[in-house]
Design a protein around this motif. Structure first.
Motif, short mmCIF file in Angstrom:
data_model
loop_
_atom_site.label_atom_id
_atom_site.label_comp_id
_atom_site.label_asym_id
_atom_site.label_seq_id
_atom_site.Cartn_x
_atom_site.Cartn_y
_atom_site.Cartn_z
N ARG A 3 0.82 -1.22 0.00
CA ARG A 3 0.00 0.00 0.00
C ARG A 3 0.85 1.26 0.00
NH1 ARG A 3 -3.85 -0.30 5.01
NH2 ARG A 3 -4.52 1.70 4.11
N TRP A 4 2.06 1.16 0.59
CA TRP A 4 2.90 2.34 0.72
C TRP A 4 4.25 2.08 0.06
CZ3 TRP A 4 0.49 0.18 5.14
CH2 TRP A 4 -0.66 0.86 5.55
N SER A 5 4.86 3.12 -0.43
CA SER A 5 6.15 2.99 -1.09
C SER A 5 7.26 2.78 -0.06
CB SER A 5 6.46 4.25 -1.92
OG SER A 5 6.67 5.36 -1.06
N LYS A 6 8.35 2.23 -0.54
CA LYS A 6 9.51 2.04 0.32
C LYS A 6 10.01 3.38 0.84
CE LYS A 6 14.22 0.20 0.37
NZ LYS A 6 15.29 -0.50 -0.41
N GLU A 7 9.97 4.40 0.00
CA GLU A 7 10.45 5.72 0.38
C GLU A 7 9.62 6.28 1.54
OE1 GLU A 7 11.93 4.61 -3.42
OE2 GLU A 7 9.86 4.75 -2.72
N GLU A 8 8.31 6.09 1.50
CA GLU A 8 7.45 6.60 2.57
C GLU A 8 7.72 5.88 3.89
OE1 GLU A 8 2.70 6.99 3.81
OE2 GLU A 8 3.26 6.58 1.73
N ILE A 9 7.84 4.57 3.83
CA ILE A 9 8.10 3.78 5.05
C ILE A 9 9.47 4.15 5.62
CG2 ILE A 9 8.37 1.47 5.99
CD1 ILE A 9 6.50 0.49 3.74
N GLU A 10 10.45 4.27 4.73
CA GLU A 10 11.81 4.60 5.16
C GLU A 10 11.88 5.98 5.79
OE1 GLU A 10 16.08 3.26 3.44
OE2 GLU A 10 14.75 4.27 2.05
N ALA A 11 11.13 6.93 5.23
CA ALA A 11 11.10 8.29 5.78
C ALA A 11 10.50 8.27 7.19
CB ALA A 11 10.29 9.21 4.87
N ALA A 12 9.45 7.49 7.39
CA ALA A 12 8.83 7.38 8.71
C ALA A 12 9.81 6.75 9.70
CB ALA A 12 7.55 6.55 8.63
N PHE A 13 10.58 5.76 9.24
CA PHE A 13 11.54 5.11 10.13
C PHE A 13 12.66 6.07 10.53
CE2 PHE A 13 15.34 2.26 10.61
CZ PHE A 13 14.99 1.77 11.86
N LYS A 14 13.09 6.90 9.61
CA LYS A 14 14.13 7.88 9.94
C LYS A 14 13.62 8.89 10.97
CE LYS A 14 16.74 7.53 5.63
NZ LYS A 14 17.19 8.21 4.38
N THR A 15 12.36 9.29 10.84
CA THR A 15 11.77 10.18 11.84
C THR A 15 11.65 9.48 13.18
OG1 THR A 15 10.50 11.27 10.09
CG2 THR A 15 9.80 11.68 12.35
N TYR A 16 11.31 8.20 13.14
CA TYR A 16 11.23 7.39 14.37
C TYR A 16 12.57 7.40 15.10
CZ TYR A 16 11.21 3.02 17.10
OH TYR A 16 11.34 2.07 18.10
N GLN A 17 13.67 7.29 14.36
CA GLN A 17 15.00 7.32 14.98
C GLN A 17 15.25 8.66 15.65
OE1 GLN A 17 18.15 5.91 12.23
NE2 GLN A 17 16.49 5.18 10.93
N VAL A 18 14.92 9.74 14.96
CA VAL A 18 15.14 11.08 15.50
C VAL A 18 14.32 11.29 16.77
CG1 VAL A 18 14.83 13.54 15.06
CG2 VAL A 18 15.75 12.06 13.27
N GLN A 19 13.05 10.90 16.72
CA GLN A 19 12.16 11.10 17.86
C GLN A 19 12.56 10.23 19.05
OE1 GLN A 19 10.88 14.00 16.98
NE2 GLN A 19 8.81 13.45 17.65
N GLY A 20 13.01 9.02 18.79
CA GLY A 20 13.45 8.14 19.87
C GLY A 20 14.65 8.69 20.60
N ARG A 21 15.62 9.19 19.85
CA ARG A 21 16.81 9.77 20.48
C ARG A 21 16.44 11.04 21.24
NH1 ARG A 21 21.08 13.30 19.85
NH2 ARG A 21 23.15 12.45 20.37
N ALA A 22 15.59 11.87 20.64
CA ALA A 22 15.18 13.11 21.30
C ALA A 22 14.44 12.82 22.60
CB ALA A 22 14.30 13.94 20.37
N ALA A 23 13.59 11.80 22.59
CA ALA A 23 12.84 11.42 23.79
C ALA A 23 13.77 10.96 24.90
CB ALA A 23 11.83 10.33 23.45
N ALA A 24 14.74 10.10 24.53
CA ALA A 24 15.66 9.57 25.53
C ALA A 24 16.53 10.64 26.14
CB ALA A 24 16.52 8.47 24.91
N ARG A 25 16.98 11.58 25.33
CA ARG A 25 17.91 12.61 25.83
C ARG A 25 17.19 13.77 26.53
NH1 ARG A 25 22.91 11.34 24.47
NH2 ARG A 25 23.75 13.38 25.02
N SER A 26 15.89 13.91 26.27
CA SER A 26 15.13 14.97 26.93
C SER A 26 14.29 14.45 28.09
CB SER A 26 14.21 15.65 25.92
OG SER A 26 13.17 14.77 25.51
#
Length: 376
Positions: A3-26
Motif C-alpha cells: 500500500r505504501w512505497s519504500k520511500e514513505e516507510i523509510e522516511a517514517a523510520f528515519k523520523t522514528y529514529q530522531v524522535q526516539g533519540r530526542a525522547a531519551a535525551r530529553s
C-alpha cells in the motif's frame, strides 16, 4: 506491491529514529509516542504487551526514567546497526544499538535490540515488537555504574586536558592548525553515481532463497536426529556464530560442538535434548547485504498435550556463496528458554499422569469385557 512505497516507510523510520533519540535525551517520551497510532500495540519481550499510545508512553517513561540502582535513564542513544524495509507487507526490520551515555572514559557500552515496526500510513506505526537479551542489558548498566564511579573518583578536568594537549603538540614537527572537514561539494560530486548504483549484491535473490531453504532443512534435520553435523553442513568451515548469550564461537566444528554440549543434555532436571524442533516463521532477504533475516521457534518436543513450549529467536545469516552461510548472529531472551523448559516439564508430568490413568481405565475395561465374554 504494498500500500505504501519504500520511500514513505523509510522516511517514517528515519523520523522514528530522531524522535526516539530526542525522547531519551530529553526525558519526554511523548515525542517517541508521536510516531505511533492511538491504538498501537507494543510488545516488550521482558515486561509484557502494552495497548495504546498513552499506555506505551507511560510505561516506557516509567522504565527509562529510572536513575538509581539500574539507571536506565543513561541509555539514551539509539544508532541503527542495520535495517530492511519490507515494502510489500509494510514492515521495518531493524537492529538498533541501545547505547549508554559516555561513562567518563569514552568506552562504548551498548547492546543490540531487534525492533519490528509495522507501518500504518501517515508517518505512523501501529505495532512495535522488541527482542533482546535482558541479562546482557543488566550487565551493561552495571558496567556503566562501575566505570562511571571510577571516573568520578579521579576525574580529569577540561583545564588539565587542555594543558596536556598543548604539551603534546610541542612534540610535533609542524605547528597546529584548525581541523578541516571534507569539502561541502564532495557529496554533490558523487550524487549521480550514488543514484545510479544498484542495490543488489553479488548473489541473485533466488540463490539466497535456495541456500536458506537448505539451511532450514538442515536445522530441522539436526533437531530430529540430534546429530548437529547436519546443521554444520549449511555453514562454512570458518564460520562465526555470534550469540547474544554465548558470545563468539568460531569454526564449524566449534559451533557444532557448542550446540551439542548444550542440547545433548538428557537429565530430567534440564532435558535440553527435547529442544528439537526449529520451525521458521517470518524471514526476509537483504540482497544488497547478502544476508537473510529470520525468526524461528526453538520448540520442545510434543509431550502429548499439543501445547507449544517454545522461545522466539532472531537470526541474521551472512551468505558466503556455494549454498553456505559464513556468519550467524542470534538474538533472543534467555528467560523465554527457561520458561519454555519449565512449562515443558510441567506439561510432561501432567500428561504422564493423565496417560497412566487412561491406561489403567482401559485395562480395567478390557478385564471387565473379558469377564463378560461367554464361554464357547
Amino acid at each position: 506491491m504494498g500500500r505504501w512505497s519504500k520511500e514513505e516507510i523509510e522516511a517514517a523510520f528515519k523520523t522514528y529514529q530522531v524522535q526516539g533519540r530526542a525522547a531519551a535525551r530529553s526525558g519526554d517520551w511523548a515525542r517517541w509516542g508521536e510516531m505511533f497510532t492511538e491504538d498501537v500495540t507494543y510488545v516488550e519481550q521482558e515486561v509484557g504487551q502494552w495497548g495504546g499510545r498513552a499506555a506505551a508512553v507511560r510505561e516506557m517513561a516509567a522504565l527509562m526514567h529510572q536513575n538509581e540502582g539500574t539507571p536506565w535513564v543513561w541509555v539514551n542513544q539509539y544508532p541503527v546497526k542495520a535495517y530492511i524495509v519490507d515494502e510489500d507487507r509494510g514492515w521495518v526490520w531493524s537492529q538498533i544499538w541501545n547505547r549508554m551515555e559516555d561513562p567518563g572514559n569514552g568506552r562504548v557500552l551498548q547492546e543490540n535490540c531487534l525492533t519490528m515496526l509495522r507501518y500504518d500510513g501517515d508517518g505512523l506505526f501501529s505495532y512495535e515488537e522488541d527482542l533482546y537479551n535482558p541479562h546482557a542489558y543488566v550487565q551493561m548498566v552495571k558496567d556503566w555504574v562501575k566505570i562511571n564511579k571510577e571516573c568520578n573518583q579521579d576525574p580529569v578536568d577540561d583545564t588539565t586536558r587542555a594543558a596536556r594537549a598543548e604539551a603534546a603538540r610541542g612534540f610535533a614537527d609542524i605547528p597546529s592548525f584548525e581541523a578541516e572537514p571534507p569539502p561541502a561539494s564532495l557529496g554533490e560530486r558523487h550524487a549521480e553515481a550514488r543514484a545510479n548504483r544498484g542495490t543488489k549484491g553479488r548473489f541473485p535473490r533466488e540463490e539466497l532463497e535456495d541456500a536458506f531453504d537448505h539451511f532450514r532443512a538442515q536445522l530441522a534435520l539436526a533437531g530430529k536426529t540430534r546429530d548437529w553435523s547436519h546443521f554444520g553442513a549449511a555453514i562454512t568451515k570458518d564460520a562465526t556464530w555470534i550469540d547474544c548469550a554465548l558470545g563468539h564461537i568460531g569454526k564449524r566444528e566449534g559451533i557444532v560442538r557448542t550446540i551439542e554440549d548444550r542440547l545433548h543434555q538428557v537429565d530430567e532436571d534440564a532435558p535440553w535434548v527435547q529442544l528439537c524442533r526449529f520451525p521458521v516463521g517470518e524471514f526476509i532477504i537483504d540482497e544488497a547485504r547478502e544476508s537473510v533475516w529470520s525468526f524461528f521457534w526453538a520448540r520442545f518436543d510434543d509431550v502429548g498435550d499439543g501445547i507449544r513450549h517454545e522461545a522466539k529467536v532472531f537470526a541474521e545469516l551472512q551468505y558466503h556463496g556455494d549454498g553456505l552461510f559464513k556468519v550467524l548472529e542470534t538474538l533472543y531472551n534467555p528467560n523465554h528458554f527457561d520458561k519454555a523448559m519449565e512449562s515443558y516439564k510441567a506439561g510432561k508430568i501432567v500428561y504422564d499422569e493423565r496417560r497412566e490413568r487412561r491406561e489403567k481405565r482401559l485395562a480395567e475395561r478390557e478385564a471387565q469385557a473379558r469377564s463378560m465374554t461367554p464361554d464357547d
